[in-house]
Design a protein around this motif. Structure first.
Motif, PDB file in Angstrom:
ATOM      1  N   LEU A   1      25.447   7.907  54.055  1.00  0.00           N
ATOM      2  CA  LEU A   1      26.588   7.057  53.692  1.00  0.00           C
ATOM      3  C   LEU A   1      26.771   7.103  52.178  1.00  0.00           C
ATOM      4  O   LEU A   1      25.821   6.928  51.414  1.00  0.00           O
ATOM      5  CB  LEU A   1      26.327   5.620  54.139  1.00  0.00           C
ATOM      6  N   SER A   2      27.996   7.324  51.731  1.00  0.00           N
ATOM      7  CA  SER A   2      28.249   7.379  50.291  1.00  0.00           C
ATOM      8  C   SER A   2      29.692   6.986  49.995  1.00  0.00           C
ATOM      9  O   SER A   2      30.563   7.010  50.874  1.00  0.00           O
ATOM     10  CB  SER A   2      27.979   8.781  49.738  1.00  0.00           C
ATOM     11  N   LYS A   3      29.891   6.628  48.739  1.00  0.00           N
ATOM     12  CA  LYS A   3      31.246   6.384  48.231  1.00  0.00           C
ATOM     13  C   LYS A   3      31.238   6.797  46.759  1.00  0.00           C
ATOM     14  O   LYS A   3      30.859   6.024  45.885  1.00  0.00           O
ATOM     15  CB  LYS A   3      31.667   4.921  48.392  1.00  0.00           C
ATOM     16  N   ARG A   4      31.597   8.017  46.527  1.00  0.00           N
ATOM     17  CA  ARG A   4      31.572   8.546  45.169  1.00  0.00           C
ATOM     18  C   ARG A   4      32.700   7.957  44.328  1.00  0.00           C
ATOM     19  O   ARG A   4      33.805   7.782  44.843  1.00  0.00           O
ATOM     20  CB  ARG A   4      31.700  10.078  45.208  1.00  0.00           C
TER      21      ARG A   4
ATOM     22  N   PHE B   1      30.632   5.607  43.203  1.00  0.00           N
ATOM     23  CA  PHE B   1      29.980   4.296  43.136  1.00  0.00           C
ATOM     24  C   PHE B   1      28.653   4.234  43.877  1.00  0.00           C
ATOM     25  O   PHE B   1      27.805   3.392  43.566  1.00  0.00           O
ATOM     26  CB  PHE B   1      30.922   3.228  43.717  1.00  0.00           C
ATOM     27  N   LEU B   2      28.475   5.102  44.881  1.00  0.00           N
ATOM     28  CA  LEU B   2      27.278   5.021  45.720  1.00  0.00           C
ATOM     29  C   LEU B   2      26.830   6.415  46.112  1.00  0.00           C
ATOM     30  O   LEU B   2      27.574   7.162  46.736  1.00  0.00           O
ATOM     31  CB  LEU B   2      27.581   4.203  46.985  1.00  0.00           C
ATOM     32  N   ASN B   3      25.596   6.780  45.718  1.00  0.00           N
ATOM     33  CA  ASN B   3      24.998   8.042  46.132  1.00  0.00           C
ATOM     34  C   ASN B   3      24.609   7.972  47.609  1.00  0.00           C
ATOM     35  O   ASN B   3      24.451   6.878  48.159  1.00  0.00           O
ATOM     36  CB  ASN B   3      23.774   8.340  45.281  1.00  0.00           C
ATOM     37  N   PRO B   4      24.453   9.108  48.279  1.00  0.00           N
ATOM     38  CA  PRO B   4      24.161   9.101  49.722  1.00  0.00           C
ATOM     39  C   PRO B   4      22.914   8.286  50.075  1.00  0.00           C
ATOM     40  O   PRO B   4      21.877   8.389  49.430  1.00  0.00           O
ATOM     41  CB  PRO B   4      23.965  10.582  50.048  1.00  0.00           C
ATOM     42  N   VAL B   5      23.067   7.481  51.127  1.00  0.00           N
ATOM     43  CA  VAL B   5      21.991   6.615  51.609  1.00  0.00           C
ATOM     44  C   VAL B   5      21.806   6.852  53.103  1.00  0.00           C
ATOM     45  O   VAL B   5      22.790   6.901  53.850  1.00  0.00           O
ATOM     46  CB  VAL B   5      22.319   5.125  51.364  1.00  0.00           C
ATOM     47  N   SER B   6      20.564   7.004  53.533  1.00  0.00           N
ATOM     48  CA  SER B   6      20.246   7.135  54.958  1.00  0.00           C
ATOM     49  C   SER B   6      19.079   6.225  55.299  1.00  0.00           C
ATOM     50  O   SER B   6      18.129   6.104  54.510  1.00  0.00           O
ATOM     51  CB  SER B   6      19.866   8.583  55.305  1.00  0.00           C
ATOM     52  N   PHE B   7      19.153   5.590  56.456  1.00  0.00           N
ATOM     53  CA  PHE B   7      18.038   4.782  56.939  1.00  0.00           C
ATOM     54  C   PHE B   7      18.264   4.449  58.404  1.00  0.00           C
ATOM     55  O   PHE B   7      19.348   4.637  58.948  1.00  0.00           O
ATOM     56  CB  PHE B   7      17.862   3.497  56.120  1.00  0.00           C
ATOM     57  N   SER B   8      17.229   3.933  59.037  1.00  0.00           N
ATOM     58  CA  SER B   8      17.304   3.513  60.431  1.00  0.00           C
ATOM     59  C   SER B   8      16.522   2.219  60.582  1.00  0.00           C
ATOM     60  O   SER B   8      15.402   2.099  60.077  1.00  0.00           O
ATOM     61  CB  SER B   8      16.720   4.598  61.338  1.00  0.00           C
ATOM     62  N   LEU B   9      17.124   1.246  61.258  1.00  0.00           N
ATOM     63  CA  LEU B   9      16.486  -0.052  61.461  1.00  0.00           C
ATOM     64  C   LEU B   9      16.334  -0.344  62.941  1.00  0.00           C
ATOM     65  O   LEU B   9      17.285  -0.177  63.717  1.00  0.00           O
ATOM     66  CB  LEU B   9      17.311  -1.171  60.815  1.00  0.00           C
ATOM     67  N   ALA B  10      15.166  -0.792  63.320  1.00  0.00           N
ATOM     68  CA  ALA B  10      14.922  -1.256  64.680  1.00  0.00           C
ATOM     69  C   ALA B  10      15.136  -2.767  64.731  1.00  0.00           C
ATOM     70  O   ALA B  10      15.326  -3.438  63.697  1.00  0.00           O
ATOM     71  CB  ALA B  10      13.498  -0.906  65.104  1.00  0.00           C
ATOM     72  N   VAL B  11      15.094  -3.317  65.929  1.00  0.00           N
ATOM     73  CA  VAL B  11      15.213  -4.765  66.113  1.00  0.00           C
ATOM     74  C   VAL B  11      14.162  -5.479  65.271  1.00  0.00           C
ATOM     75  O   VAL B  11      13.000  -5.065  65.185  1.00  0.00           O
ATOM     76  CB  VAL B  11      15.034  -5.107  67.608  1.00  0.00           C
ATOM     77  N   ASN B  12      14.583  -6.546  64.599  1.00  0.00           N
ATOM     78  CA  ASN B  12      13.700  -7.436  63.843  1.00  0.00           C
ATOM     79  C   ASN B  12      13.267  -6.865  62.501  1.00  0.00           C
ATOM     80  O   ASN B  12      12.428  -7.456  61.833  1.00  0.00           O
ATOM     81  CB  ASN B  12      12.464  -7.817  64.671  1.00  0.00           C
ATOM     82  N   GLU B  13      13.839  -5.733  62.097  1.00  0.00           N
ATOM     83  CA  GLU B  13      13.478  -5.163  60.799  1.00  0.00           C
ATOM     84  C   GLU B  13      14.453  -5.614  59.718  1.00  0.00           C
ATOM     85  O   GLU B  13      15.622  -5.900  59.982  1.00  0.00           O
ATOM     86  CB  GLU B  13      13.461  -3.636  60.868  1.00  0.00           C
TER      87      GLU B  13
END
Length: 201
Positions: free
Chosen positions: A7-10, A12-24
């Motif tokens: 995910l990015s918005k040049r 203003f924001l460099n590429p970001v990746s992550f994954s979240l499970a329940v309760n994280e």
């Protein structure tokens, strides 16, 4: 549960990746201007962006925007109010179990029950932050996008908000992306951490 792929918005924001499970809880930190709020607004589909976001394996682009924003809800640092009275934002037409929940939440956040009878312009910034949090959680979002939501709170109220959010995540099979400048708060709540602004602009 919640996946983010480059995910990015040049610029203003460099590429970001992550994954979240329940309760994280993913804690996002970084200097001012590094794109923290930009990230949250993109995750909520409030601003155009590049990259892909998925909730329960369904891509953001495949959801109706209004439905997505209820499921992936942004809680901004500056709260918004559209009626003069607090009570108008907590309608009595809600199911009884919902009323019971937010009544309990008001108590847990050390707010008096009488606060519902007040006008919004009489509230402090900290009271507005806590009430706006409760107001949003009534909608039962699956992903909480928390933008400095304890910035105007004293230490005791901050801990109460943290406890309420972590309890909510557990009870509702939800997760959170939490922007904070407080390293102690990050240590208390984080399952994962990212710091924005480390790549060259």
């Amino acid at each position: 549960m919640f996946q983010v792929d480059t995910l990015s918005k040049r610029p203003f924001l460099n590429p970001v990746s992550f994954s979240l499970a329940v309760n994280e809880v993913l804690v996002v930190s970084g200097v001012s201007g590094s794109g923290k709020s930009v990230l949250l607004r993109a995750l909520a589909d409030l601003d155009p962006h590049e990259g892909r976001v998925f909730l329960d394996e369904k891509e953001q682009a495949d959801w109706k925007a209004t439905k997505w924003r209820k499921k992936v809800m942004w809680f901004p640092a500056e709260t918004a109010w559209w009626e003069d009275s607090v009570a108008a934002h907590f309608p009595e037409s809600n199911p009884k179990n919902t009323q019971a929940w937010w009544s309990s939440a008001i108590e847990k956040l050390s707010l008096p029950a009488s606060i519902l009878r007040q006008s919004v312009d009489k509230l402090s910034s900290g009271e507005k932050q806590r009430l706006a949090l409760i107001r949003g959680l009534i909608e039962k979002p699956q992903v909480l996008l928390l933008d400095e939501i304890t910035a105007n709170l004293d230490p005791q109220s901050t801990l109460a908000v943290e406890a309420l959010i972590l309890e909510y995540l557990s009870e509702h099979q939800a997760c959170a992306v939490w922007v904070t400048h407080d390293p102690q708060q990050a240590e208390r709540v984080a399952s994962q951490k990212i710091e924005l602004g480390r790549e060259s602009d």
